[in-house]
Design a protein around this motif. Structure first.
Motif, PDB file in Angstrom:
ATOM      1  N   ALA A 186       0.850  -1.208   0.000  1.00  0.00           N
ATOM      2  CA  ALA A 186       0.000   0.000   0.000  1.00  0.00           C
ATOM      3  C   ALA A 186       0.880   1.251   0.000  1.00  0.00           C
ATOM      4  N   VAL A 187       1.960   1.223   0.777  1.00  0.00           N
ATOM      5  CA  VAL A 187       2.882   2.371   0.793  1.00  0.00           C
ATOM      6  C   VAL A 187       3.493   2.551  -0.597  1.00  0.00           C
ATOM      7  N   ARG A 188       3.890   1.432  -1.197  1.00  0.00           N
ATOM      8  CA  ARG A 188       4.501   1.495  -2.539  1.00  0.00           C
ATOM      9  C   ARG A 188       3.509   2.063  -3.557  1.00  0.00           C
ATOM     10  N   LEU A 189       2.247   1.607  -3.473  1.00  0.00           N
ATOM     11  CA  LEU A 189       1.245   2.099  -4.427  1.00  0.00           C
ATOM     12  C   LEU A 189       0.995   3.599  -4.231  1.00  0.00           C
ATOM     13  N   GLY A 190       0.962   4.027  -2.960  1.00  0.00           N
ATOM     14  CA  GLY A 190       0.762   5.447  -2.675  1.00  0.00           C
ATOM     15  C   GLY A 190       1.878   6.274  -3.312  1.00  0.00           C
ATOM     16  N   GLU A 191       3.093   5.762  -3.151  1.00  0.00           N
ATOM     17  CA  GLU A 191       4.271   6.429  -3.711  1.00  0.00           C
ATOM     18  C   GLU A 191       4.163   6.479  -5.249  1.00  0.00           C
ATOM     19  N   ALA A 192       3.786   5.326  -5.843  1.00  0.00           N
ATOM     20  CA  ALA A 192       3.726   5.227  -7.305  1.00  0.00           C
ATOM     21  C   ALA A 192       2.611   6.113  -7.882  1.00  0.00           C
ATOM     22  N   LEU A 193       1.498   6.235  -7.166  1.00  0.00           N
ATOM     23  CA  LEU A 193       0.412   7.109  -7.649  1.00  0.00           C
ATOM     24  C   LEU A 193       0.908   8.555  -7.665  1.00  0.00           C
ATOM     25  N   GLY A 194       1.649   8.938  -6.621  1.00  0.00           N
ATOM     26  CA  GLY A 194       2.225  10.286  -6.566  1.00  0.00           C
ATOM     27  C   GLY A 194       3.200  10.512  -7.718  1.00  0.00           C
ATOM     28  N   GLU A 195       4.066   9.507  -7.956  1.00  0.00           N
ATOM     29  CA  GLU A 195       5.050   9.624  -9.047  1.00  0.00           C
ATOM     30  C   GLU A 195       4.356   9.752 -10.398  1.00  0.00           C
ATOM     31  N   ALA A 196       3.160   9.152 -10.514  1.00  0.00           N
ATOM     32  CA  ALA A 196       2.424   9.219 -11.788  1.00  0.00           C
ATOM     33  C   ALA A 196       1.645  10.538 -11.904  1.00  0.00           C
ATOM     34  N   GLY A 197       1.820  11.427 -10.937  1.00  0.00           N
ATOM     35  CA  GLY A 197       1.180  12.741 -11.020  1.00  0.00           C
ATOM     36  C   GLY A 197      -0.275  12.731 -10.594  1.00  0.00           C
ATOM     37  N   ILE A 198      -0.672  11.706  -9.836  1.00  0.00           N
ATOM     38  CA  ILE A 198      -2.067  11.677  -9.361  1.00  0.00           C
ATOM     39  C   ILE A 198      -2.063  12.147  -7.908  1.00  0.00           C
ATOM     40  N   PRO A 199      -2.555  13.347  -7.620  1.00  0.00           N
ATOM     41  CA  PRO A 199      -2.501  13.827  -6.239  1.00  0.00           C
ATOM     42  C   PRO A 199      -3.379  12.976  -5.325  1.00  0.00           C
ATOM     43  N   ARG A 200      -2.989  12.916  -4.048  1.00  0.00           N
ATOM     44  CA  ARG A 200      -3.691  12.099  -3.056  1.00  0.00           C
ATOM     45  C   ARG A 200      -5.199  12.317  -3.113  1.00  0.00           C
ATOM     46  N   ASP A 201      -5.614  13.575  -3.177  1.00  0.00           N
ATOM     47  CA  ASP A 201      -7.044  13.864  -3.094  1.00  0.00           C
ATOM     48  C   ASP A 201      -7.826  13.423  -4.321  1.00  0.00           C
ATOM     49  N   GLU A 202      -7.104  13.122  -5.398  1.00  0.00           N
ATOM     50  CA  GLU A 202      -7.822  12.665  -6.594  1.00  0.00           C
ATOM     51  C   GLU A 202      -7.888  11.150  -6.692  1.00  0.00           C
ATOM     52  N   VAL A 203      -7.253  10.463  -5.733  1.00  0.00           N
ATOM     53  CA  VAL A 203      -7.303   8.994  -5.726  1.00  0.00           C
ATOM     54  C   VAL A 203      -8.676   8.585  -5.179  1.00  0.00           C
ATOM     55  N   SER A 204      -9.301   7.601  -5.843  1.00  0.00           N
ATOM     56  CA  SER A 204     -10.682   7.225  -5.495  1.00  0.00           C
ATOM     57  C   SER A 204     -10.796   6.337  -4.261  1.00  0.00           C
ATOM     58  N   LEU A 205      -9.691   5.711  -3.838  1.00  0.00           N
ATOM     59  CA  LEU A 205      -9.749   4.699  -2.762  1.00  0.00           C
ATOM     60  C   LEU A 205     -10.246   5.294  -1.460  1.00  0.00           C
ATOM     61  N   ARG A 206     -11.168   4.576  -0.791  1.00  0.00           N
ATOM     62  CA  ARG A 206     -11.744   5.063   0.463  1.00  0.00           C
ATOM     63  C   ARG A 206     -11.382   4.176   1.656  1.00  0.00           C
ATOM     64  N   VAL A 207     -11.174   2.881   1.384  1.00  0.00           N
ATOM     65  CA  VAL A 207     -10.834   1.935   2.461  1.00  0.00           C
ATOM     66  C   VAL A 207      -9.797   0.943   1.954  1.00  0.00           C
ATOM     67  N   GLY A 208      -8.863   0.585   2.838  1.00  0.00           N
ATOM     68  CA  GLY A 208      -7.880  -0.436   2.484  1.00  0.00           C
ATOM     69  C   GLY A 208      -7.983  -1.585   3.462  1.00  0.00           C
ATOM     70  N   ILE A 209      -7.847  -2.829   2.947  1.00  0.00           N
ATOM     71  CA  ILE A 209      -7.879  -4.015   3.819  1.00  0.00           C
ATOM     72  C   ILE A 209      -6.494  -4.643   3.722  1.00  0.00           C
ATOM     73  N   PHE A 210      -5.679  -4.338   4.729  1.00  0.00           N
ATOM     74  CA  PHE A 210      -4.255  -4.661   4.638  1.00  0.00           C
ATOM     75  C   PHE A 210      -3.843  -5.705   5.668  1.00  0.00           C
ATOM     76  N   GLY A 211      -3.139  -6.721   5.218  1.00  0.00           N
ATOM     77  CA  GLY A 211      -2.680  -7.747   6.158  1.00  0.00           C
ATOM     78  C   GLY A 211      -1.637  -8.637   5.532  1.00  0.00           C
ATOM     79  N   ALA A 212      -1.448  -9.802   6.128  1.00  0.00           N
ATOM     80  CA  ALA A 212      -0.469 -10.821   5.731  1.00  0.00           C
ATOM     81  C   ALA A 212       0.918 -10.572   6.307  1.00  0.00           C
ATOM     82  N   GLU A 213       1.131  -9.406   6.893  1.00  0.00           N
ATOM     83  CA  GLU A 213       2.409  -9.115   7.556  1.00  0.00           C
ATOM     84  C   GLU A 213       2.136  -8.120   8.683  1.00  0.00           C
TER      85      GLU A 213
END
Ligand code: DLL
Length: 447
Positions: A186-213
């Motif tokens: 999730a951290v990597r994707l956040g970073e990559a979305l920023g690098e692609a010029g998509i600002p945080r507030d324009e990302v559609s994601l509202r909830v993340g289900i994170f686990g396995a580590e």
């Protein structure tokens, strides 16, 4: 907020206890008749599988360990004929030997049910767009969440792990609301979305289900800072079912609701195996009450957490487990000091000058082990190349002082240039590595 299975998720404590006791009794009878392994174990422990049994009798039942699974690899713990196994999953494990688990048709149905509950915890329902970046394959993450999303009627994007650029494009174009992946990804994707010029507030994601580590509260804050979502913790392990053993709700984000009508949970003292009370941190132990193909009795997970039986603000009455703060076997002992990687993570993530990517290197090149902490400067922290090296040294001193205060241990901190720590795009992040006279994991890093 709609609950996927309101009856099961809001049952009174007494009603649930009666259901658990009934299912436990049925499980013992079934195991005694169909599993030579458990028939032997129960006889050794002097347990009569047909005698009436209450939940209070649980501590008298024998434990199961990972070693039992390995010794009876691959089919030794089956409790149904092999032909009734519809699917096999597993985890790669640390020693290279996989832990394999088998699912009957009924097991796959229960698994879909508990993963649908987890998605329900995230506020998902029919038509919710879900981007599933857990790996598909033997690993349980991808297919587990997949079945849950289909059962719930979500619109599912089964993207699996890796190929980050393609994931960024799919998130931009399809505008999913729910993201399922490991917290490090999730951290990597956040970073990559920023690098692609998509600002945080324009990302559609509202909830993340994170686990396995394992991931800390500080990491939650970091993820929520790079992505505009509420980050929920989901827990599970192949031996019990995969993801869906427990999950946090979006309303409270305060502990993971354990689906204890299917997976009876206990916390025991890791050393003595004695049961611990609510709020006491110890080793999680699960009994699969409804599994058919490969049920387990009192399975010792090695994962450390505490239980809270009080009802949650969301209305669910399922007991809640705290975040898993580590495994009993991943505690490092450095010069006599017990160090949990999660403690180091908490210090690093709280430090604004460093990015949430790190590697803990246990240096065994000398008689006494040392802990080296490799991390990197946060993106945009220094803009002037001339002063960057001095700034990295200053930050390293600062982090070293914070670690000394928190752990009571002197560590060697290296703050590397941004991008130096390898990003994990597939599978689980391995954050603890060893340095020996023949292998230096730091040599591969820049800086
Ligand atoms: O990791 C199942 C899973 C997939 C859970 C996707 C959540 C999401 P295994 O590969 O068998 O199964 O690894 C299980 O991973 O015993 C824990 O040590 C660790 N683990 C899983 N979830 C969490 C979590 C899947 N939320 C092992 N927090 C477990 C901390 C976790 N550790």
């Amino acid at each position: 907020m709609p609950l996927w299975d309101r009856r099961a998720e809001t049952m009174s404590e007494d009603e649930r206890a009666a259901l658990q006791a009934e299912r436990l009794g049925a499980l013992l009878t079934r195991l005694a008749g169909s599993s030579p392994f458990y028939a032997g174990r129960l006889a050794e422990a002097g347990v009569d599988p047909d005698a009436p049994l209450g939940l209070d009798d649980l501590p008298a039942l024998p434990f199961t360990t990972k070693a039992d699974l390995w010794e009876h690899y691959p089919w030794g713990l089956l409790a149904v004929p092999r032909e009734q196994v519809l699917r096999v999953h597993g985890s790669s494990g640390t020693g290279g030997r996989p832990t394999l688990v088998a699912y009957s048709r009924g097991d796959l149905a229960v698994w879909a049910e508990v993963c649908a509950r987890a998605l329900g915890c995230a506020g998902a329902g029919p038509g919710t767009l879900v981007h599933n970046a857990y790996g598909y394959g033997l690993f349980t993450g991808g297919l587990g969440m997949h079945q849950g999303a289909e059962l719930l009627g979500c619109t599912l994007v089964p993207v699996s792990g890796g190929q980050t650029q393609r994931q960024v494009a799919l998130i931009r174009d399809l505008r999913p609301e729910v993201l399922c992946c490991t917290p490090s990804y999730a951290v990597r994707l956040g970073e990559a979305l920023g690098e692609a010029g998509i600002p945080r507030d324009e990302v559609s994601l509202r909830v993340g289900i994170f686990g396995a580590e394992p991931w800390s509260e500080a990491m939650r804050a970091q993820i929520e800072a790079v992505l505009p979502l509420k980050a929920l913790d989901i827990y599970g392990l192949s031996e019990i079912i995969g993801p869906g053993v427990s999950c946090e709700c979006v309303e409270a984000q305060a502990g993971l609701h354990v689906n204890s009508d299917h997976f009876l949970v206990e916390v025991v003292d890791p050393a003595s195996g004695r049961p611990l009370g609510p709020g006491q941190r110890g080793e999680l132990v699960f009994t699969t009450l409804t599994k058919e193909a490969m049920p387990v009795l009192r399975y010792r997970t090695g994962d450390l957490a505490a239980l809270d039986p009080s009802p949650c603000a969301c209305g669910r009455t399922l007991p809640r487990m705290s975040k898993v703060t580590g495994r009993k076997d991943d505690m490092l002992v450095i010069r006599g000091v017990n160090v949990y990687p999660s403690e180091v993570e908490a210090v690093l993530v709280a430090e604004r000058a460093v990015a949430p990517h790190y590697l803990l290197v246990v240096d065994r090149t000398e008689a006494m082990p040392k802990l080296l902490v490799a991390c990197e400067l946060a993106a945009g922290w220094t803009i002037c190349a001339d002063t960057e090296e001095a700034e990295r040294e200053r930050v390293a001193d600062e982090v070293g002082a914070a670690l000394l205060q928190r752990l009571g241990l002197a560590t060697e901190v290296r703050v590397l240039p941004g991008g130096s720590i390898p990003r994990v795009e597939l599978g689980k992040a391995q954050r603890v590595v060893e340095r020996t006279s023949t292998h230096d994991p730091l040599a591969a890093l820049s800086g």
